[in-house]
Design an enzyme around this catalytic site. Structure first.
Site, PDB file in Angstrom:
ATOM      1  N   CYS A  85       0.857  -1.271   0.039  1.00  0.00           N
ATOM      2  CA  CYS A  85       0.044   0.156   0.016  1.00  0.00           C
ATOM      3  C   CYS A  85       0.854   1.184  -0.049  1.00  0.00           C
ATOM      4  CB  CYS A  85      -1.056  -0.220   1.177  1.00  0.00           C
ATOM      5  SG  CYS A  85      -2.624  -1.196   1.007  1.00  0.00           S
ATOM      6  N   HIS A 173      -3.548  -5.317   1.255  1.00  0.00           N
ATOM      7  CA  HIS A 173      -3.041  -5.902   2.539  1.00  0.00           C
ATOM      8  C   HIS A 173      -2.931  -7.202   2.526  1.00  0.00           C
ATOM      9  CE1 HIS A 173      -2.391  -1.850   4.535  1.00  0.00           C
ATOM     10  NE2 HIS A 173      -3.431  -1.408   3.975  1.00  0.00           N
ATOM     11  N   GLU A 175      -1.710  -9.457   4.605  1.00  0.00           N
ATOM     12  CA  GLU A 175      -1.292  -9.809   6.174  1.00  0.00           C
ATOM     13  C   GLU A 175      -2.730  -9.796   6.749  1.00  0.00           C
ATOM     14  OE1 GLU A 175      -1.135  -4.966   6.234  1.00  0.00           O
ATOM     15  OE2 GLU A 175      -0.581  -6.609   4.865  1.00  0.00           O
TER      16      GLU A 175
END
Length: 516
Positions: A85, A173, A175
């Site tokens: 990002c 993202h 994660e």
């Protein structure tokens, strides 16, 4: 002492709320990683260079004048880079002058991506999958020498890769659990692209840490401050296995412990864990030092100083005692660091920012690089009883930071009784083990009530219970209303001085787990 493997990934933090989550996902792959500020000089790692670098997201826009900048040193290392990002936006904006479009409202949301061609980063992924993305920014042009690796359904760029070097950017993202194949993407980057071995295991950590403790300590003595919590208990057990009788544990009653905590825990340490532990009664010393103090940072520092004074007095200038072992864990370190000049420290942890500048003892912190769930895994491997391992976290400053005002014995007693009712009801109703941490907070708020047909003007207790994997992020626990009603009734009826109970339904972030 800091156990830091040479097989690792460096995470450069640009202030994202997800930075710790990136680290957790990498650790779950049995690969070691560390989080450092985005402006960390890479020369600091010359003795053990990372095998990969991840750039985190950020709450800022690259178009902001105070936006964190890319450390261009990383491109000279030849190390694979994954920019997430903001990291990706800064990568292309600063190095290639590609404009990034800011949208009016910052929102996160689910989106679909579609892969473009082949890339090792996306090995094992289907052509289309769901991801979690920051919808506030978009990249419309691909800078040379990059190529698009994935697009969003609307046609905007979702991922890029360098045509000749192992540099990648993601506009989502991986994660978060809401990115369908995010863990696979991180695995591909760490293992296939960076070539890292998945050898960050509990067994390897214990074996190497015990050897490091022996090497560091030699024939000197170590004292270990116990709190009754899992962190200090695991530290004491590790150090005891390493050096045996050279360890002396100390369990201090600072007057800020839970109900019956001092006597009960002291007995458990002696009878169940066979640790060499000495109990020290120091309540008056701590409470006198805290008299009239309301600022939480001052409380932490006073409590940290007072602990060190007690330890120094206990050592009594014994020349053989050189080290103090304590249960600092990685979240303590992260939350005690400001990652840029405009980013405030969340709190000074008592083990990190609460210690005096000058100490007579050197620190041993074998858990300093571990998250809480990793500490518990180490404790189980060391065969520490589950009633220690499964205990909710309890802060070193104790009830002192759960009284949101000055500390007095009367307030401590009110909070202690309310806390005991809350925790005992959680255990009685088989809810305790489903909760990461539960606590009661005494608020500096008094309100009108009615008891036995008479007017009261008494304190308010806030109850808090959260679920979490590692304490870095947490959701408020959706406890049954009937249970909360029972706890509230008991506290109001049994604890004279409290006439109102509220329940905290804020998550972390933006709130922290503890109130102070």
């Amino acid at each position: 002492m800091q156990h830091r493997p040479h097989n690792w990934i460096l995470i450069l933090d640009y202030g994202s709320q997800y930075s710790q989550l990136i680290a957790r996902r990498i650790r779950e792959l049995n690969i070691y990683c560390e989080i450092h500020p985005f402006n960390k000089e890479l020369t600091a790692f010359e003795s053990r260079p990372p095998q990969g670098i991840i750039l985190s997201g950020s709450p800022r826009s690259v178009n902001n004048q105070k936006a964190p900048s890319i450390n261009t040193e990383m491109f000279d290392t030849g190390v694979p880079i994954l920019a997430i990002c903001y990291g990706m936006e800064a990568l292309v904006h600063e190095n290639h002058s590609i404009p990034i479009e800011d949208r009016d409202n910052r929102t996160f949301g689910e989106a679909k991506i579609q892969l473009e061609g082949d890339s090792r980063l996306f090995d094992g992924l289907p052509y289309s999958s769901s991801v979690w993305t920051d919808e506030s920014y978009s990249l419309s042009n691909i800078p040379d020498p990059y190529e698009a690796l994935a697009y969003f359904e609307e046609g905007e760029i979702a991922a890029i890769g360098h045509q000749s070097e192992s540099i990648y950017g993601l506009q989502f993202h991986p994660e978060t659990g809401r990115s369908e194949y995010g863990k696979q993407i991180l695995r591909n980057f760490a293992t296939s692209i960076c070539g890292l071995r998945m050898n960050w295991t509990t067994e390897n950590f214990i074996r190497s840490t015990i050897q490091e403790i022996r090497t560091q300590v030699g024939d000197r003595k170590v004292i270990c401050g116990l709190s009754g919590g899992v962190d200090s208990t695991v530290v004491a057990t590790l150090v005891h296995q390493a050096i045996g009788d050279q360890l002396q544990c100390i369990f201090v009653n600072n007057g800020l412990l839970r109900k019956n905590e001092y006597a009960n825990v002291l007995e458990l340490y002696k009878s169940r864990l066979n640790l060499p532990v000495k109990g020290i009664e120091a309540s008056s010393r701590f409470l006198e030092a805290l008299e009239g103090i309301t600022d939480p940072e001052q409380k932490r520092k006073i409590i940290g100083n007072s602990f060190i004074e007690v330890f120094d007095d206990t050592v009594n200038n014994d020349p053989e005692v050189k080290y103090l072992a304590q249960g600092t864990v990685y979240p303590d370190v992260i939350e005690s660091v400001s990652f840029d000049d405009s980013s405030p420290t969340i709190k000074s942890h008592h083990n990190v920012g609460g210690l005096p500048d000058k100490m007579n003892l050197e620190l041993i912190e074998p858990l300093r690089e571990l998250f809480k769930d990793e500490v518990r895994a180490v404790g189980r491997k060391l065969e520490i009883p589950e009633n220690f391992i499964g205990r909710h976290p309890f802060p070193g400053p104790g009830l002192g930071i759960r009284i949101i005002s000055d500390i007095t014995e009367d307030k401590i007693n009110l909070l202690r009784e309310a806390d005991d009712i809350f925790i005992s009801e959680l255990r009685e109703n088989n809810l305790y083990d489903n909760i990461w941490q539960a606590l009661a907070v005494l608020l500096p708020v008094q309100s009108v009530g009615v008891t036995d047909d008479r007017r009261t003007y008494e304190y308010t207790i806030a109850l808090r219970a959260v679920t979490s994997l590692d304490g870095m992020s947490a959701e408020w626990a959706n406890l049954p209303h009937s249970f909360l009603a029972t706890v509230s009734d008991r506290i109001i009826n049994e604890v004279s001085g409290i006439n109102r109970v509220v329940y905290d339904i804020s998550s972390k972030p933006p709130a922290t787990i503890e109130w102070e």
